[in-house]
Design a protein around this motif. Sequence first.
Motif, mmCIF file in Angstrom:
data_model
loop_
_atom_site.group_PDB
_atom_site.id
_atom_site.type_symbol
_atom_site.label_atom_id
_atom_site.label_comp_id
_atom_site.label_asym_id
_atom_site.label_seq_id
_atom_site.Cartn_x
_atom_site.Cartn_y
_atom_site.Cartn_z
ATOM 1 N N MET A 399 19.083 20.865 103.355
ATOM 2 C CA MET A 399 20.052 21.767 102.742
ATOM 3 C C MET A 399 21.256 20.970 102.252
ATOM 4 O O MET A 399 21.835 20.171 102.989
ATOM 5 C CB MET A 399 20.511 22.835 103.750
ATOM 6 C CG MET A 399 21.558 23.795 103.182
ATOM 7 S SD MET A 399 21.925 25.210 104.266
ATOM 8 C CE MET A 399 22.620 24.360 105.690
ATOM 9 N N ASP A 400 21.612 21.183 100.993
ATOM 10 C CA ASP A 400 22.815 20.578 100.445
ATOM 11 C C ASP A 400 24.023 21.364 100.948
ATOM 12 O O ASP A 400 24.053 22.598 100.851
ATOM 13 C CB ASP A 400 22.791 20.610 98.910
ATOM 14 C CG ASP A 400 21.630 19.820 98.327
ATOM 15 O OD1 ASP A 400 21.046 18.996 99.057
ATOM 16 O OD2 ASP A 400 21.305 20.032 97.141
ATOM 17 N N VAL A 401 25.007 20.664 101.483
ATOM 18 C CA VAL A 401 26.186 21.337 102.016
ATOM 19 C C VAL A 401 27.445 20.759 101.363
ATOM 20 O O VAL A 401 27.425 19.668 100.803
ATOM 21 C CB VAL A 401 26.281 21.209 103.554
ATOM 22 C CG1 VAL A 401 25.100 21.890 104.212
ATOM 23 C CG2 VAL A 401 26.351 19.742 103.981
ATOM 24 N N TYR A 402 28.539 21.494 101.448
ATOM 25 C CA TYR A 402 29.773 21.078 100.784
ATOM 26 C C TYR A 402 30.940 21.886 101.321
ATOM 27 O O TYR A 402 30.764 22.897 102.007
ATOM 28 C CB TYR A 402 29.665 21.298 99.274
ATOM 29 C CG TYR A 402 29.439 22.749 98.903
ATOM 30 C CD1 TYR A 402 30.519 23.576 98.553
ATOM 31 C CD2 TYR A 402 28.162 23.316 98.913
ATOM 32 C CE1 TYR A 402 30.328 24.910 98.236
ATOM 33 C CE2 TYR A 402 27.961 24.640 98.600
ATOM 34 C CZ TYR A 402 29.043 25.447 98.258
ATOM 35 O OH TYR A 402 28.851 26.771 97.938
ATOM 36 N N LYS A 403 32.151 21.442 101.003
ATOM 37 C CA LYS A 403 33.356 22.223 101.255
ATOM 38 C C LYS A 403 34.021 22.506 99.918
ATOM 39 O O LYS A 403 33.937 21.693 98.976
ATOM 40 C CB LYS A 403 34.325 21.492 102.209
ATOM 41 C CG LYS A 403 34.783 20.139 101.732
ATOM 42 C CD LYS A 403 35.824 19.510 102.665
ATOM 43 C CE LYS A 403 37.173 20.176 102.492
ATOM 44 N NZ LYS A 403 38.271 19.403 103.132
ATOM 45 N N GLN A 404 34.673 23.650 99.817
ATOM 46 C CA GLN A 404 35.308 24.057 98.563
ATOM 47 C C GLN A 404 36.522 24.933 98.885
ATOM 48 O O GLN A 404 36.494 26.147 98.706
ATOM 49 C CB GLN A 404 34.303 24.811 97.687
ATOM 50 C CG GLN A 404 34.728 24.978 96.238
ATOM 51 C CD GLN A 404 33.610 25.599 95.412
ATOM 52 O OE1 GLN A 404 33.106 26.662 95.745
ATOM 53 N NE2 GLN A 404 33.220 24.908 94.349
ATOM 54 N N PRO A 405 37.610 24.326 99.370
ATOM 55 C CA PRO A 405 38.771 25.112 99.793
ATOM 56 C C PRO A 405 39.426 25.858 98.628
ATOM 57 O O PRO A 405 39.734 25.259 97.599
ATOM 58 C CB PRO A 405 39.730 24.060 100.358
ATOM 59 C CG PRO A 405 38.916 22.823 100.538
ATOM 60 C CD PRO A 405 37.828 22.894 99.532
ATOM 61 N N VAL A 406 39.630 27.137 98.798
ATOM 62 C CA VAL A 406 40.245 27.942 97.749
ATOM 63 C C VAL A 406 41.698 27.523 97.523
ATOM 64 O O VAL A 406 42.242 27.687 96.428
ATOM 65 C CB VAL A 406 40.165 29.450 98.091
ATOM 66 C CG1 VAL A 406 41.014 29.778 99.318
ATOM 67 C CG2 VAL A 406 40.586 30.296 96.906
ATOM 68 N N THR A 407 42.314 26.942 98.554
ATOM 69 C CA THR A 407 43.714 26.542 98.463
ATOM 70 C C THR A 407 43.923 25.180 97.830
ATOM 71 O O THR A 407 45.051 24.816 97.500
ATOM 72 C CB THR A 407 44.350 26.537 99.873
ATOM 73 O OG1 THR A 407 43.500 25.790 100.750
ATOM 74 C CG2 THR A 407 44.511 27.953 100.390
ATOM 75 N N ASP A 408 42.861 24.370 97.667
ATOM 76 C CA ASP A 408 42.993 23.041 97.067
ATOM 77 C C ASP A 408 41.650 22.576 96.516
ATOM 78 O O ASP A 408 40.888 21.882 97.201
ATOM 79 C CB ASP A 408 43.511 22.038 98.099
ATOM 80 C CG ASP A 408 43.880 20.696 97.466
ATOM 81 O OD1 ASP A 408 43.580 20.495 96.273
ATOM 82 O OD2 ASP A 408 44.452 19.848 98.166
ATOM 83 N N PRO A 409 41.349 22.946 95.269
ATOM 84 C CA PRO A 409 40.061 22.564 94.654
ATOM 85 C C PRO A 409 39.821 21.055 94.634
ATOM 86 O O PRO A 409 38.670 20.607 94.621
ATOM 87 C CB PRO A 409 40.185 23.114 93.221
ATOM 88 C CG PRO A 409 41.191 24.216 93.326
ATOM 89 C CD PRO A 409 42.168 23.785 94.385
ATOM 90 N N SER A 410 40.899 20.241 94.656
ATOM 91 C CA SER A 410 40.721 18.782 94.613
ATOM 92 C C SER A 410 40.045 18.259 95.868
ATOM 93 O O SER A 410 39.545 17.136 95.883
ATOM 94 C CB SER A 410 42.067 18.087 94.433
ATOM 95 O OG SER A 410 42.852 18.153 95.613
ATOM 96 N N LYS A 411 40.023 19.069 96.933
ATOM 97 C CA LYS A 411 39.382 18.654 98.167
ATOM 98 C C LYS A 411 37.935 19.124 98.254
ATOM 99 O O LYS A 411 37.298 18.988 99.305
ATOM 100 C CB LYS A 411 40.179 19.160 99.376
ATOM 101 C CG LYS A 411 41.476 18.405 99.602
ATOM 102 C CD LYS A 411 42.045 18.682 100.980
ATOM 103 C CE LYS A 411 43.184 17.740 101.300
ATOM 104 N NZ LYS A 411 43.693 17.918 102.680
ATOM 105 N N GLY A 412 37.407 19.664 97.172
ATOM 106 C CA GLY A 412 35.990 20.014 97.148
ATOM 107 C C GLY A 412 35.146 18.767 97.305
ATOM 108 O O GLY A 412 35.507 17.685 96.851
ATOM 109 N N SER A 413 34.001 18.898 97.978
ATOM 110 C CA SER A 413 33.169 17.729 98.260
ATOM 111 C C SER A 413 31.853 17.768 97.492
ATOM 112 O O SER A 413 31.471 18.797 96.922
ATOM 113 C CB SER A 413 32.909 17.621 99.763
ATOM 114 O OG SER A 413 32.196 18.743 100.234
ATOM 115 N N LYS A 414 31.160 16.657 97.499
ATOM 116 C CA LYS A 414 29.892 16.518 96.799
ATOM 117 C C LYS A 414 28.770 17.169 97.595
ATOM 118 O O LYS A 414 28.892 17.401 98.799
ATOM 119 C CB LYS A 414 29.605 15.033 96.541
ATOM 120 C CG LYS A 414 30.601 14.400 95.577
ATOM 121 C CD LYS A 414 30.355 12.924 95.431
ATOM 122 C CE LYS A 414 31.179 12.288 94.335
ATOM 123 N NZ LYS A 414 32.469 12.872 94.045
#
Length: 493
Positions: A399-414
């Motif tokens: 499973m591909d997993v990631y983070k995508q914080p609504v408060t800081d899109p720049s911290k989204g991960s691959k």
Amino acid sequence: MAAQDFNFLLATDSYKITHYKQYPPNVSKIYSYFECRRKKGSQFSECVFFGLQYLLKKYLLGQVITEEKIQEAKLFYQMHFKQSVFDEESWRKVLEKHNGRLPIRIKAVPEGRIVPRGNVLFTVENTDPDFYWLTNYIETMLVQMWYPITVATISREFKKILAKHLKATSGSLEGLDLKLHDFGYRGVSSQESAALGGAAHLVNFCSTDTVAGLLMAQRYYSCPMAGFSIPAAEHSTIISWGRSREKEAFERVLDQFSSGPVSVVSDSYDIFHACKHIWGDELKERVMERSQDSCLVIRPDSGDPAETLIEVIKILEERFGCSLNSVGFKVLPSYLRIIQGDGIDLISVEEILTKLSDEGWSAENVFFGCGSSLLQKLNRDTLSCAFKCSYVETDGKGMDVYKQPVTDPSKGSKRGRLLLRRNSDGLLETIERGAGKPEEDLLVTVYENGSLVQDYTLEEIRKNARLRDEDVNPTLHNQDQELLRNHILNGVH
């Protein structure tokens, strides 16, 4: 082999001791990656990858788990958490099943490579499904890669500036490797910081006073002597003669070091008086007796860096004369140079060199020393370094997993397994979600199951980090990218 007195079990953030209890049931694979995130408006658009080999050799090779270390960790964490959270049984399985070697695979960009920010630099995954929790257990140690990467990157940015001005005002890059001297040993937080930062600077230059960096390059990167220095005075060796005997102090240095270059700090009392009346009058003949191979390097060490240096070079021109080089810029006699080591950073060095060229002076006349701005005035956020999980396997399914914080899109991960390749335009890009062709992957396995798989020399790393044409001539940047990529400057190292 890793250091025997180092306990790997104690080399992580406290909360990671508890993470084995938090993953979903039946997880068998954790796959994570490290990158320097791309950040809009950042001063740096690319990074120099360096330092992983040191961490692997120093801390992770061979047997790193023993029964004694397990017991030490068990007692420590019991006292630390005031409850039993340490996974003694799993660590003992690592000892019994793998002889205390870590069942981990690390793939990384070759050291010295220049990689645009926002791309994967290395990946980590467990090789034994029983020890999925190990992947992120070693995050704490591996993220400390931010330091040598950042120093190597800043050092190379200095080199770009110096190369641009040296080429423009002299017509060549001769002597570039010696233009920035590492003065940072005393300004860092530890011996290890000095070693890592000092060695990172030596990826780009061959001029340093940070002995710890030289030793690291020798012991971990197979370079017998990576950098050089010259005899030099400090304020104590000058002011110990007393103010009225500054001339005698200077003369003593000239007498003691007559056959090679020597640097003399000359601002103990009045830098302008020293240059005009002592160097330029009382000791003028002694200075002129020296040659290019035994030149006197005068060091100002206070005041506004650009203004002071300009005034000093004008006084030296008045006293010793100058000549024009092949591209029409002024050069002091070959027996006389200046080193500016106070107040140097990327902004001030550009300002100084611009003012010098505006006044008709070649960058050949000046060397620079840099301490805290090279090795200390930086942190993990300078290049936004981060380590994130991107892929897991549970019950045999990936499973591909990631983070995508609504408060800081720049911290989204691959997401997913990652591959680094050159695209059809010749630019580096990261391919996510397990796509891409394995044969295109530029990530190389460097560590597997306790063994070093790839061993780089500093010579190889320096070759990878050499300046490109567009680094020296920014106006060429929008021209034929394929030509630029393949045209590496020769003779820089």
